[in-house]
Design a protein around this motif. Sequence first.
Motif, PDB file in Angstrom:
ATOM      1  N   ALA A 235     -51.697  -7.493  24.488  1.00 23.55           N
ATOM      2  CA  ALA A 235     -50.962  -7.811  25.719  1.00 23.55           C
ATOM      3  C   ALA A 235     -51.751  -8.776  26.602  1.00 23.55           C
ATOM      4  N   ASP A 236     -51.005  -9.606  27.305  1.00 20.09           N
ATOM      5  CA  ASP A 236     -51.562 -10.366  28.426  1.00 20.09           C
ATOM      6  C   ASP A 236     -51.601  -9.380  29.602  1.00 20.09           C
ATOM      7  N   GLN A 333     -39.660  10.225  19.486  1.00 24.43           N
ATOM      8  CA  GLN A 333     -39.604  11.653  19.828  1.00 24.43           C
ATOM      9  C   GLN A 333     -39.005  11.895  21.215  1.00 24.43           C
ATOM     10  N   TYR A 334     -39.363  11.067  22.167  1.00 23.32           N
ATOM     11  CA  TYR A 334     -38.995  11.377  23.558  1.00 23.32           C
ATOM     12  C   TYR A 334     -37.957  10.420  24.158  1.00 23.32           C
ATOM     13  N   GLY A 335     -37.751   9.275  23.567  1.00 21.68           N
ATOM     14  CA  GLY A 335     -36.849   8.286  24.149  1.00 21.68           C
ATOM     15  C   GLY A 335     -35.395   8.742  24.094  1.00 21.68           C
ATOM     16  N   THR A 336     -34.562   8.116  24.922  1.00 19.24           N
ATOM     17  CA  THR A 336     -33.140   8.460  24.929  1.00 19.24           C
ATOM     18  C   THR A 336     -32.294   7.286  24.438  1.00 19.24           C
ATOM     19  N   GLY A 337     -32.950   6.280  23.850  1.00 18.02           N
ATOM     20  CA  GLY A 337     -32.179   5.173  23.276  1.00 18.02           C
ATOM     21  C   GLY A 337     -31.588   4.239  24.314  1.00 18.02           C
ATOM     22  N   HIS A 338     -32.182   4.178  25.483  1.00 20.20           N
ATOM     23  CA  HIS A 338     -31.659   3.296  26.536  1.00 20.20           C
ATOM     24  C   HIS A 338     -32.406   1.954  26.472  1.00 20.20           C
ATOM     25  N   THR A 339     -33.592   1.868  27.091  1.00 12.82           N
ATOM     26  CA  THR A 339     -34.342   0.616  27.103  1.00 12.82           C
ATOM     27  C   THR A 339     -35.812   0.902  26.813  1.00 12.82           C
ATOM     28  N   GLU A 340     -36.389   0.131  25.908  1.00 14.58           N
ATOM     29  CA  GLU A 340     -37.815   0.275  25.596  1.00 14.58           C
ATOM     30  C   GLU A 340     -38.427  -1.116  25.669  1.00 14.58           C
ATOM     31  N   ALA A 341     -39.624  -1.197  26.275  1.00 16.29           N
ATOM     32  CA  ALA A 341     -40.267  -2.510  26.459  1.00 16.29           C
ATOM     33  C   ALA A 341     -41.615  -2.560  25.761  1.00 16.29           C
ATOM     34  N   ILE A 342     -41.941  -3.718  25.222  1.00 15.07           N
ATOM     35  CA  ILE A 342     -43.280  -3.972  24.704  1.00 15.07           C
ATOM     36  C   ILE A 342     -43.853  -5.166  25.468  1.00 15.07           C
ATOM     37  N   VAL A 343     -45.133  -5.078  25.811  1.00 13.23           N
ATOM     38  CA  VAL A 343     -45.827  -6.234  26.360  1.00 13.23           C
ATOM     39  C   VAL A 343     -46.884  -6.622  25.341  1.00 13.23           C
ATOM     40  N   SER A 344     -46.740  -7.794  24.751  1.00  8.76           N
ATOM     41  CA  SER A 344     -47.667  -8.244  23.717  1.00  8.76           C
ATOM     42  C   SER A 344     -47.514  -9.739  23.508  1.00  8.76           C
ATOM     43  N   GLU A 345     -48.617 -10.396  23.162  1.00 13.26           N
ATOM     44  CA  GLU A 345     -48.563 -11.824  22.808  1.00 13.26           C
ATOM     45  C   GLU A 345     -48.461 -12.000  21.288  1.00 13.26           C
ATOM     46  N   SER A 346     -48.469 -10.880  20.548  1.00 11.39           N
ATOM     47  CA  SER A 346     -48.484 -10.947  19.088  1.00 11.39           C
ATOM     48  C   SER A 346     -47.065 -10.966  18.525  1.00 11.39           C
ATOM     49  N   VAL A 347     -46.759 -12.014  17.761  1.00 11.63           N
ATOM     50  CA  VAL A 347     -45.438 -12.100  17.131  1.00 11.63           C
ATOM     51  C   VAL A 347     -45.251 -10.953  16.147  1.00 11.63           C
ATOM     52  N   THR A 348     -46.295 -10.629  15.406  1.00  9.83           N
ATOM     53  CA  THR A 348     -46.205  -9.539  14.437  1.00  9.83           C
ATOM     54  C   THR A 348     -45.877  -8.221  15.131  1.00  9.83           C
ATOM     55  N   ALA A 349     -46.560  -7.953  16.225  1.00 10.36           N
ATOM     56  CA  ALA A 349     -46.337  -6.689  16.938  1.00 10.36           C
ATOM     57  C   ALA A 349     -44.940  -6.632  17.554  1.00 10.36           C
ATOM     58  N   THR A 350     -44.523  -7.707  18.206  1.00  9.97           N
ATOM     59  CA  THR A 350     -43.212  -7.655  18.867  1.00  9.97           C
ATOM     60  C   THR A 350     -42.090  -7.611  17.841  1.00  9.97           C
ATOM     61  N   ARG A 351     -42.282  -8.271  16.700  1.00  8.55           N
ATOM     62  CA  ARG A 351     -41.296  -8.239  15.624  1.00  8.55           C
ATOM     63  C   ARG A 351     -41.136  -6.818  15.089  1.00  8.55           C
ATOM     64  N   ARG A 352     -42.252  -6.126  14.886  1.00  8.49           N
ATOM     65  CA  ARG A 352     -42.183  -4.768  14.370  1.00  8.49           C
ATOM     66  C   ARG A 352     -41.556  -3.831  15.408  1.00  8.49           C
ATOM     67  N   ALA A 359     -32.912   1.642  20.203  1.00  4.52           N
ATOM     68  CA  ALA A 359     -32.474   1.725  21.596  1.00  4.52           C
ATOM     69  C   ALA A 359     -31.413   0.669  21.869  1.00  4.52           C
ATOM     70  N   ALA A 360     -30.668   0.862  22.946  1.00  2.00           N
ATOM     71  CA  ALA A 360     -29.627  -0.099  23.317  1.00  2.00           C
ATOM     72  C   ALA A 360     -30.236  -1.453  23.660  1.00  2.00           C
ATOM     73  N   ALA A 361     -31.394  -1.438  24.300  1.00  2.00           N
ATOM     74  CA  ALA A 361     -32.035  -2.700  24.680  1.00  2.00           C
ATOM     75  C   ALA A 361     -33.532  -2.621  24.448  1.00  2.00           C
ATOM     76  N   VAL A 362     -34.094  -3.698  23.936  1.00  2.00           N
ATOM     77  CA  VAL A 362     -35.532  -3.793  23.725  1.00  2.00           C
ATOM     78  C   VAL A 362     -36.021  -5.012  24.495  1.00  2.00           C
ATOM     79  N   MET A 363     -36.977  -4.783  25.383  1.00  2.00           N
ATOM     80  CA  MET A 363     -37.519  -5.862  26.200  1.00  2.00           C
ATOM     81  C   MET A 363     -38.857  -6.314  25.629  1.00  2.00           C
ATOM     82  N   VAL A 364     -39.039  -7.609  25.511  1.00  2.00           N
ATOM     83  CA  VAL A 364     -40.336  -8.166  25.111  1.00  2.00           C
ATOM     84  C   VAL A 364     -40.887  -8.924  26.311  1.00  2.00           C
ATOM     85  N   ASN A 365     -42.004  -8.457  26.833  1.00  2.41           N
ATOM     86  CA  ASN A 365     -42.627  -9.095  27.999  1.00  2.41           C
ATOM     87  C   ASN A 365     -41.643  -9.269  29.164  1.00  2.41           C
TER      88      ASN A 365
END
Lengths: 415, 415
Positions: A235-236, A333-352, A359-365
Amino acid sequence: MTTVLQQAADARVAAIDLAAATRTEKDRALELMADRLVERSADIVAANEVDVTNARASGVSESMIDRLTLTPARVEAMAQGLRELAALPDPVGDVVRGSTLANGLELRQVRVPFGVVGIIYEGRPNVTADAAGICLKSGNAALLRGSGSALSSNAAIVSVLRKAVADSRLPADTIQLLDATTRDSVKELMRARGLVDVLIPRGGASLIRTVVEESTVPVIETGVGNCHVYVDEHADLEKALAVTVNSKTQRLSTCNTAESLLVHAAIADRFLPLVLPALFEAGVTVHGDPQVVAYDSQVVPATEEDWGTEYLSADLAVAIVDSLDDALDHIRQYGTGHTEAIVSESVTATRRFTARVDAAAVMVNASTRFTDGGEFGFGAEIGISTQKLHARGPMGLPELTSTKYIVTGNGHIRR
Amino acid sequence: MTTVLQQAADARVAAIDLAAATRTEKDRALELMADRLVERSADIVAANEVDVTNARASGVSESMIDRLTLTPARVEAMAQGLRELAALPDPVGDVVRGSTLANGLELRQVRVPFGVVGIIYEGRPNVTADAAGICLKSGNAALLRGSGSALSSNAAIVSVLRKAVADSRLPADTIQLLDATTRDSVKELMRARGLVDVLIPRGGASLIRTVVEESTVPVIETGVGNCHVYVDEHADLEKALAVTVNSKTQRLSTCNTAESLLVHAAIADRFLPLVLPALFEAGVTVHGDPQVVAYDSQVVPATEEDWGTEYLSADLAVAIVDSLDDALDHIRQYGTGHTEAIVSESVTATRRFTARVDAAAVMVNASTRFTDGGEFGFGAEIGISTQKLHARGPMGLPELTSTKYIVTGNGHIRR
């Protein structure tokens, strides 16, 4: 036939003409609804005062009173919402898919209204005008089951809206208010399969669970959001700090607010000393796992319950994870499938992460707070679906439609 | 944890890897499944003989025995079906919608698998391979609850398919067979909300009604078809004759077979003397209203029940209607929202009919028999939905998917 079933039957009849109404006809009705709300603002505010007085008498909290209260400015805002709906494109009639088959048959899949939509909601009476408008624009008759605390306000609003619809030559029964003095009306609505095409419960988790469990009418679930921000080892830090604080604190009580922060172990030593003071500064109580507790004495030890809680308050659960896959497991285990975010500069990590998070929405940075029909540019939103069937994520006008195949031939028969 | 819930939990785990599998990986599995079915054909046919012997012993009809029986040629056809699935495009990963928002956020709505799909079906054991293949191609783990009469056949088929999936390095639990010796497995499946994402019941009206009423897992209804052909006053008689006879007789027992014929009064004198002899010639029993009875002594008087019956046999209910709107009213009252056809040369009439009929498919001058995934060019079909939520009409691979919003920013926060 009970009152609710009779109202549903009346809605079905109204829905036939409404489904065939042109955009021009529907927009004219929406404009008239808006004008009339403003004209009758004093009456609506007077009716609202009855509800507010009753609510005060029964000792309702001031924040609930505020949600219930209508002012001329709030009525004007309701009207403005209807005018904005009129300006949006009509989803009905859109050709979703089309082709000419090998035998010459012309195939078109065309958007059509559901027919009759039931909406069960709590709280603010402005939802009444909003939901009625969204249903009308998408060609659906609306059966509105509002809150018992807004009886008088809702009756006044619906009376004005129905008159405006009738005056614009569309069927008044396009908009109907159901009895909110008894739970029976909810029960009957849930069993009105064949008369009601879809039910949208908007409200607390227990209301939604009841409707999902008991309804034979198909339901679109607008569920809870236990949203996570995962700060990856790549992450930045500045972006991670901004996204974390914004996701948690930009507004506390919405379903797209972050409730947990997961920090990759490799970056914890650099990120936690940055983010914890910023969160404290913003008034957030941090519930941390044992490793996080060690970083700052202000961190409260998290219990197992914290990981599964949608706080809707200035609380944040924080855990350190050993890998991206551990973060994914935690979210699974704990999410409700609404929105999950990743903060990362790695294409490999954000792709995975984007491929594997369910989830309904996935936020990248980007902040979890962006999961919103307005932010997505949909213009209108009836809710955020956390189910996978039919609609997932913010639901705009097209999500309130079904489709129909129209197949045109010239005496074609099947061999 | 019961066996079904354990299987569902295993399916959820398998679904994570399956959702991330590439098209190449999935197609390789489908090809291997096909090859292995053919290689193990003798074993599968032997297992099937056990079911056929048991069915004979319990006095099952010859037509049911025929549906149950597997031959090397039928096993080869199952394999061929899987190979055809491999050749179809993968819906997973399709970008349904995308834009760059004003603030620079990149928004994509991407097709993703549901996760775990439960299919409850009766009859032919070839559905086992078919349903497993369609689910695998669309990235979904399949929980298959087949017929008790096909126990041994289904066990043999699923054993071969699971081995092939595992050998192709995808999770074997992608395909699981549920206990078909008890109704309890159906009940547990219907209550496995959170583990199972969608249930598709394929079978008789009573099975579908039970699942719709009792399931807390979202259901896609593949319903009955009480389909109508309406012959308008502006019909071309030759086309009307061809479409009517084909819609009724091309195949008697399918859901898209016509069960009622509505004839505009203005054309009855010319059309009935043409169509009635043709129907009799084709072995059809005509159940007519009093006016139709007057045309031919072979017409049996229709009862009220006839208008609402999906015969699935060589019977046709025939009524004379005074107008297109009367035809629409009749269809609204008795139709099941599957397929409705109009035969007319009038643009005004067909426009009104297609706009106002509430059905999954509307045919203009074409046989009702065309409502079919194969005919529509979808390549594969898991059923024909008669509900309005999520999927309506023939369901191909995209209808077995949900979507997910992926939003990419650069540290974006909401103001």
